[in-house]
Design a protein around this motif. Structure first.
Motif, PDB file in Angstrom:
ATOM      1  N   THR A   1       0.820  -1.211   0.000  1.00  0.00           N
ATOM      2  CA  THR A   1       0.000   0.000   0.000  1.00  0.00           C
ATOM      3  C   THR A   1       0.857   1.266   0.000  1.00  0.00           C
ATOM      4  OG1 THR A   1      -0.158  -0.128   2.414  1.00  0.00           O
ATOM      5  CG2 THR A   1      -1.956  -1.119   1.133  1.00  0.00           C
TER       6      THR A   1
ATOM      7  N   GLN B   1       1.839   2.024  -3.515  1.00  0.00           N
ATOM      8  CA  GLN B   1       0.645   2.436  -4.256  1.00  0.00           C
ATOM      9  C   GLN B   1       0.367   3.919  -4.016  1.00  0.00           C
ATOM     10  OE1 GLN B   1      -2.969   0.227  -3.380  1.00  0.00           O
ATOM     11  NE2 GLN B   1      -4.246   1.872  -4.198  1.00  0.00           N
TER      12      GLN B   1
ATOM     13  N   ALA C   1      -5.913   2.348  -7.543  1.00  0.00           N
ATOM     14  CA  ALA C   1      -6.339   1.022  -7.104  1.00  0.00           C
ATOM     15  C   ALA C   1      -5.122   0.110  -7.080  1.00  0.00           C
ATOM     16  CB  ALA C   1      -7.410   0.467  -8.040  1.00  0.00           C
TER      17      ALA C   1
ATOM     18  N   ILE D   1      -4.307  -2.016 -11.685  1.00  0.00           N
ATOM     19  CA  ILE D   1      -4.663  -0.987 -12.648  1.00  0.00           C
ATOM     20  C   ILE D   1      -4.062  -1.340 -14.011  1.00  0.00           C
ATOM     21  CG2 ILE D   1      -2.671   0.458 -12.029  1.00  0.00           C
ATOM     22  CD1 ILE D   1      -4.511   2.905 -12.516  1.00  0.00           C
TER      23      ILE D   1
END
Length: 389
Positions: free
Chosen positions: A221, A224, A231, A234
């Protein structure tokens, strides 16, 4: 004895040789003798005389064009004294072309070649004799072909779609004529206007192309958020992928989508779809060379071929679950593979080459989807720790 129809068939087969001789300026091609049986096998005199008369009536002597006959007088007990064909030949190219009805076609060919020579300073002269059929098929469109090549000469790597080139041809013209255009452009463009390592036509000559969407999956995360991805999974075009500011990351290029979507979390990790496109597309993603890179594909001929291609571009790339130890540990999962062994292996490591050889020798395939998640997590942890250590 040969018949007029058989002579015409032989003349048809000579047509492309006539073209080659004209292209080469070979004036010795004519007169051209036609190899043929000239013996009379008829058992009776009337049939023999009829064969000779049929041959004479369709000759240049009777029609004013076509094949010529050199006669000789023979005396035989069976036929008495008569004229027999000693040699059958075409005196000129026009005699042959008129017999087979290709005078206009040949004249059009000469005119088209004249345009090419005028446009490109005879630079295609060494190409034409070996490509007569391809040239003949495309000469009706020679003006458009010249216009396309001239545009590329004046505007190398134009970065336009083929259909939007400002040339007076229809929108599918370049697409229809890629075969001959590729050969001409390779000969006529300067080296810096050609991506010599690129097979795909549009990318080779700097045209825009419909970009394939590749799936990028965040395995962490934090990365990201850092890359502002909306998302975890992707789909992005290659040009967008190439601009991502990926730093200090671990990248896994994964052959198939199900293993890609179920790949375990990795700190600062990204997983990227690599279905056979490692050579033709991923080369344009610069951050693959700047971060730790792994490839995971099926253990089969095709999977190792992709790994080999990827490593030819990114020499530091490592493999995951594609070595001899992995093959031995997972061989119970194997299914029938292929006996095709033509894949290049120049960039495989010794242990990868051992696994490749075992796949080929036993004609086996170990698919990614058959490997358990626990085994994948173990292999990922081990490989990442090895690099970190």
């Amino acid at each position: 004895m040969i018949t007029p129809d058989q002579i015409r068939e032989k003349a048809e087969r000579l047509y492309h040789q006539v073209i080659k001789a004209w292209l080469a300026g070979d004036e010795s091609f004519f007169p051209r003798t036609i190899p043929a049986s000239k013996s009379l096998e008829d058992a009776d005199l009337p049939a023999a005389i009829k064969s000779v008369q049929r041959l004479r009536s369709a000759s240049r002597e009777a029609l004013g064009y076509g094949y010529s006959i050199e006669w000789e007088v023979r005396r035989s007990r069976r036929f008495g004294q008569n004229g027999f064909p000693r040699r059958i030949f075409f005196e000129t190219a026009n005699d042959l072309l008129r017999l087979i009805g290709r005078e206009r076609e040949f004249a059009a060919f000469q005119a088209g070649v004249g345009k090419l020579r005028a446009a490109f300073d005879d630079l295609l002269d060494d190409w034409m004799p070996s490509n007569v059929r391809l040239l003949s098929e495309n000469l009706p469109d020679v003006d458009g072909l010249i216009a396309v090549v001239r545009y590329f000469l004046d505007h190398p790597q134009p970065n336009l779609f083929a259909r939007e080139l400002p040339i007076d041809v229809d929108t599918k013209f370049v697409e229809r004529h890629q075969s001959i255009l590729r050969q001409w452009l390779d000969r006529l463009l300067p080296p810096n206007a050609i991506r010599a390592d690129e097979i795909q036509f549009e990318r080779r000559y700097g045209l825009r192309d419909k970009e394939q969407l590749l799936i990028l999956r965040s395995l962490d995360t934090a990365i990201q958020a850092e890359l502002h991805l909306i998302a975890p999974d992707i789909a992005l075009p290659l040009s967008a992928l190439a601009t991502l500011p990926v730093r200090s990351a671990t990248i896994f290029v994964i052959e198939n989508r199900v293993p890609l979507r179920t790949f375990p979390p990795v700190s600062r990790g990204l997983a990227l779809e690599g279905r056979g496109c490692a050579v033709t597309e991923l080369r344009d993603v610069p951050w693959l060379a700047e971060n730790q890179l792994y490839y995971w594909g099926d253990m089969d001929v095709e999977g190792f071929a992709i790994l080999n291609s990827l490593r030819s571009l990114f020499p530091r790339a490592r493999s995951l679950l594609m070595d001899a130890d992995s093959f031995d540990a997972l061989v119970a999962l194997a299914i029938s593979g292929t006996d095709r062994v033509s894949a290049s292996t120049a960039h495989l490591t010794a242990t990868e080459l051992q696994a490749f050889t075992r796949c080929c020798d036993a004609q086996l395939r170990i698919e990614q989807e058959r490997i358990s998640q626990s085994e994948v997590r173990r292999a990922v942890t081990q490989r990442v720790d090895e690099f970190a250590g």
